[in-house]
Design a protein around this motif. Sequence first.
Motif, PDB file in Angstrom:
ATOM      1  N   GLN A 209       0.828  -1.208   0.000  1.00 34.69           N
ATOM      2  CA  GLN A 209       0.000   0.000   0.000  1.00 34.69           C
ATOM      3  C   GLN A 209       0.860   1.254   0.000  1.00 34.69           C
ATOM      4  N   SER A 210       2.038   1.154   0.583  1.00 32.99           N
ATOM      5  CA  SER A 210       2.920   2.317   0.679  1.00 32.99           C
ATOM      6  C   SER A 210       3.485   2.739  -0.675  1.00 32.99           C
ATOM      7  N   GLY A 212       1.942   3.676  -3.277  1.00 35.06           N
ATOM      8  CA  GLY A 212       1.180   4.709  -3.962  1.00 35.06           C
ATOM      9  C   GLY A 212       0.675   4.218  -5.307  1.00 35.06           C
TER      10      GLY A 212
END
Length: 285
Positions: A209-210, A212
Amino acid sequence: MSETTPAPRAYVLGAELRDAREKTGLGLRKLAAQLDVSHSVVVRWERGERVPSTESVAAVCAVLGLTTASRERLMQLARDAVSEPANTVSVGPAGEADQLAALLEFERIATAITDVSPIVVPGLLQTAEYARAIMSTGMPNGETDKLVMMRLGRREVITRKKLPIRFTAIMLEAALNQSIGGSDVMQEQLQFLLEMGERDNVDIRVIPQSAGWTPAHAGPFVLLEFAKAAPVVHLEHHRSSAFLRDEGDVSAFVTAREDIERVAMSPAASAELITDVINAKETTP
């Protein structure tokens, strides 16, 4: 048949004919002269822009000195290509059937497949119950069972003993946290991903999820690569699908795959994340 955009089976047949000719060291013009046809005709055959008759294929095989088995295989490809629709963008049940037949052939002869499937587990790695949960909406039970069995059967290209394909599955982290089919089905599916990821020819990579926004967020795609032909991209959405073979279009998806791989977690880190998700689900009341 259209001579502008090769249809899947014609494309494969042309690549096979070109490879056979090049292995003999025979030039295009020399082959054309021995067949008593224009060299431009042979060029169109090899590009998949025109389907040669079975008689022409037999003549090519004779000139190249191919084996009986190779001749029969190429002639069958020619027979299949003649009946193939020229338009490779398909909508509705009839079109889906044609595209699925072509996809099965492409999967069978591919050497590597990259399946970018942002929000669901890629089809070739789905368990029976997970696949059934996806396919069952609006379908009679008997029809759903057939579709599920077909999907499971397609996995043979990964698990076969002789020359299994190199398979790379790329998913968003969100795909691991869906509740498709319910908790038990998801647990079984995630465990199966870990098992398949242990195979030497399978890489499972998760986009955290980090990361982007990535090209994967724009939608799913499958990149199929071959030993004797240029790559092909398969796109699917609801009841429509398409094959892309234009060099520029395919190149854009190759670049997208490279961009995605740069931000995706390694197979080892992805396996750790999947394990964490399994453990978290097991402890959730």
